[in-house]
Design an enzyme around this catalytic site. Structure first.
Site, PDB file in Angstrom:
ATOM      1  N   TYR A 127      15.990 -14.371  -3.052  1.00 42.00           N
ATOM      2  CA  TYR A 127      15.160 -15.012  -2.174  1.00 42.00           C
ATOM      3  C   TYR A 127      15.756 -16.540  -2.017  1.00 42.00           C
ATOM      4  O   TYR A 127      15.631 -17.111  -1.180  1.00 42.00           O
ATOM      5  CB  TYR A 127      13.891 -15.314  -2.448  1.00 42.00           C
ATOM      6  CG  TYR A 127      13.420 -13.799  -2.505  1.00 42.00           C
ATOM      7  CD1 TYR A 127      12.586 -13.643  -1.226  1.00 42.00           C
ATOM      8  CD2 TYR A 127      13.081 -12.956  -3.589  1.00 42.00           C
ATOM      9  CE1 TYR A 127      12.032 -12.376  -1.084  1.00 42.00           C
ATOM     10  CE2 TYR A 127      12.387 -11.791  -3.525  1.00 42.00           C
ATOM     11  CZ  TYR A 127      11.891 -11.454  -2.259  1.00 42.00           C
ATOM     12  OH  TYR A 127      11.166 -10.162  -1.989  1.00 42.00           O
ATOM     13  N   CYS A 167       5.820  -9.576 -10.457  1.00 39.47           N
ATOM     14  CA  CYS A 167       6.941  -9.268  -9.507  1.00 39.47           C
ATOM     15  C   CYS A 167       7.917  -8.689 -10.180  1.00 39.47           C
ATOM     16  O   CYS A 167       8.215  -8.757 -11.501  1.00 39.47           O
ATOM     17  CB  CYS A 167       7.721 -10.691  -8.869  1.00 39.47           C
ATOM     18  SG  CYS A 167       8.806 -10.611  -7.813  1.00 39.47           S
ATOM     19  N   ASN A 200       1.926  -9.819  -2.291  1.00 42.11           N
ATOM     20  CA  ASN A 200       2.406 -11.090  -1.916  1.00 42.11           C
ATOM     21  C   ASN A 200       1.792 -11.821  -1.074  1.00 42.11           C
ATOM     22  O   ASN A 200       0.984 -11.371  -0.176  1.00 42.11           O
ATOM     23  CB  ASN A 200       3.899 -10.742  -1.242  1.00 42.11           C
ATOM     24  CG  ASN A 200       5.052 -10.309  -2.205  1.00 42.11           C
ATOM     25  OD1 ASN A 200       4.978 -10.819  -3.380  1.00 42.11           O
ATOM     26  ND2 ASN A 200       5.895  -9.264  -2.131  1.00 42.11           N
ATOM     27  N   HIS A 226       9.464 -15.805  -6.289  1.00 45.06           N
ATOM     28  CA  HIS A 226      10.353 -15.452  -5.006  1.00 45.06           C
ATOM     29  C   HIS A 226      11.209 -16.845  -4.901  1.00 45.06           C
ATOM     30  O   HIS A 226      11.722 -17.273  -3.886  1.00 45.06           O
ATOM     31  CB  HIS A 226       9.808 -15.383  -3.688  1.00 45.06           C
ATOM     32  CG  HIS A 226       9.489 -13.781  -3.683  1.00 45.06           C
ATOM     33  ND1 HIS A 226       8.782 -12.904  -2.730  1.00 45.06           N
ATOM     34  CD2 HIS A 226       9.439 -12.885  -4.692  1.00 45.06           C
ATOM     35  CE1 HIS A 226       8.684 -11.802  -3.062  1.00 45.06           C
ATOM     36  NE2 HIS A 226       8.931 -11.670  -4.506  1.00 45.06           N
ATOM     37  N   ARG A 283       3.726  -7.480   8.987  1.00 34.18           N
ATOM     38  CA  ARG A 283       4.872  -7.910   8.473  1.00 34.18           C
ATOM     39  C   ARG A 283       6.067  -7.827   9.767  1.00 34.18           C
ATOM     40  O   ARG A 283       6.745  -8.819   9.559  1.00 34.18           O
ATOM     41  CB  ARG A 283       5.344  -6.845   7.630  1.00 34.18           C
ATOM     42  CG  ARG A 283       6.740  -7.079   6.969  1.00 34.18           C
ATOM     43  CD  ARG A 283       7.035  -5.977   5.707  1.00 34.18           C
ATOM     44  NE  ARG A 283       8.374  -6.459   5.305  1.00 34.18           N
ATOM     45  CZ  ARG A 283       8.999  -5.693   4.357  1.00 34.18           C
ATOM     46  NH1 ARG A 283       8.426  -4.490   3.591  1.00 34.18           N
ATOM     47  NH2 ARG A 283      10.173  -5.954   3.890  1.00 34.18           N
TER      48      ARG A 283
END
Length: 421
Positions: A244, A164, A144, A194, A90
């Site tokens: 987002y 989500c 995700n 998102h 990440r």
């Protein structure tokens, strides 16, 4: 009822356990299996999980295993909450795109594509194992990028629904502002995972009074501050965008900000270390306050609601989920995965009708869906050219030089996770 959580060693898991304990009448779990390859994390997380169940007098049994096949055997539902490559991967997703002047984020832009390429093959392998051991089990995907992963699962014929926590977060926030119970608030939530907007906020049910104009008039400053967007933008839209959307509406500003501070992954890694130390305390028998800063707020309640509806009659009849479009948004293919309100039951999720969308939203949805088509093709078949095309199609990239540079960096930073590289 037996549930399995793949990625059960996550520091998220006590949030899930707390929801299972509090909402046991909605979802009466008899056995909960935490599945994770990291045995040391499993020991810490499962210890706290059992103490939470005991404190709240939950009679369910919590077991652990590092063996996926054993963990999902005979499960009625399997929750996926894994992160391939962990926080280290990440951190890469959030940093190398900045070198090209593009946003670095784990689900959006080039970083989101990298995560999809790492994740889709692993999730599909897990889903095949579920199908072999228990073909009737539902798969609830919280991993995700949820939209792309859910589409991969559905295309492969799995019984899957994506989940989500963005929508339930808005529901809870609006309920507080309106001073009503969360169950009274229903969202006209439309878009992709998102990439969504709250077009209406209704009281009492999907056909109730739309109080969004009143919310914006009375609480617009607070809503805009939470989104980190200008109040004048929210007012001009007349809707509430997912936070987002800031990556799209203020991309260059976000890139400048991200270049001046540690990555979110670095913050979370430090937080996880502290959380795991807390989980090892034999006196701790509730989720710590620090967990709220980790992310995933209200995930447990959304997961309980969805699982209860898929497995019985305990959940809400209408929920925001990720599922096949099937004509809901007429400008998308039927097999696109969208995130909207849907009727959920034992047969899965059926989206509710959505009014014609303003081109401002429909155009971006169509653009990002085209990127997701190409991203899934790259995840399933590999190849530098497929990665390049997906990046070139993304509205946050869209330039040849950017796509070329990002393609090279993505492959270099993810080679160990890409079988074809």
């Amino acid at each position: 009822m037996k549930l399995a959580v793949v990625g059960g060693g996550s520091t998220y898991t006590p949030e899930l356990i707390d929801g299972f304990a509090r909402l046991r009448d909605t979802l009466p779990i008899e056995e909960l299996v935490l599945v994770d390859p990291a045995a040391d994390r499993l020991e810490l997380v499962s210890g706290l999980a059992r103490r939470i169940f005991a404190k709240q007098d939950h009679a369910g049994r919590i077991t652990t295993t590092t063996d996926i096949d054993a963990g999902v055997a005979d499960a009625d539902a399997v929750l996926l909450q894994l992160r391939v490559g962990g926080q280290a991967a990440r951190n890469q997703d959030e940093t190398w795109p900045l070198e090209c002047g593009c946003v670095g984020q784990e689900t959006t832009g080039a970083g989101g594509l990298a995560k999809a390429l790492r994740t889709v093959p692993v999730v599909l392998d897990i889903a095949e194992r579920v199908r072999r051991t228990n073909p009737d089990a539902w798969i609830i995907d919280f991993t995700n990028p949820v939209g792309i992963v859910t589409r991969a699962l559905l295309q492969a014929g799995h019984k899957a629904v994506g989940l989500c926590n963005v929508a339930i977060g808005f529901q809870r926030k609006f309920a507080r502002l309106l001073e009503v119970e969360p169950g009274q608030v229903h969202l006209d939530h439309v878009g992709l995972n998102h990439l969504s907007w709250e077009l209406g906020v209704r009281l009492g049910g999907p056909d109730g009074e739309n109080v969004l104009p009143r919310l914006l008039a009375e609480h617009g400053d607070a809503i805009a501050d939470d989104l980190r967007m200008p109040r004048k933008l929210v007012d001009r839209l007349g809707v509430v965008p997912s936070y987002y959307l800031r990556y799209f509406y203020a991309h260059d500003e976000v890139v400048r900000e991200l270049g001046t501070k540690p990555s979110r992954a670095a913050e979370v890694a430090a937080m996880e270390k502290e959380l795991l130390e807390m989980y090892g305390d034999p006196e701790l028998d509730e989720k710590p306050e620090l967990l709220a800063k980790r992310g995933g707020a209200f995930y447990s309640e959304a997961a309980v609601d969805l699982a209860a509806s898929l497995l019985g009659d305990g959940g809400s009849p209408v929920q925001v989920v990720n599922t096949y479009n099937n004509g809901t948004l007429p400008f998308l293919a039927d097999d696109a995965v969208i995130e909207v309100q849907a009727r959920v039951g034992r047969d899965g999720a059926t989206p509710l009708a959505v009014p014609a969308l303003d081109p401002l939203y429909a155009g971006l949805i169509a653009n990002v869906t085209a990127y997701e088509d190409l991203a899934l093709e790259a995840a399933l078949r590999g190849g530098r050219d497929r990665v390049f095309k997906a990046l070139l199609a993304h509205p946050l990239i869209g330039q040849f030089d950017y796509a070329e540079g990002l393609t090279d960096r993505l492959i270099a930073h993810n080679r160990e996770h890409l079988a074809w590289a």
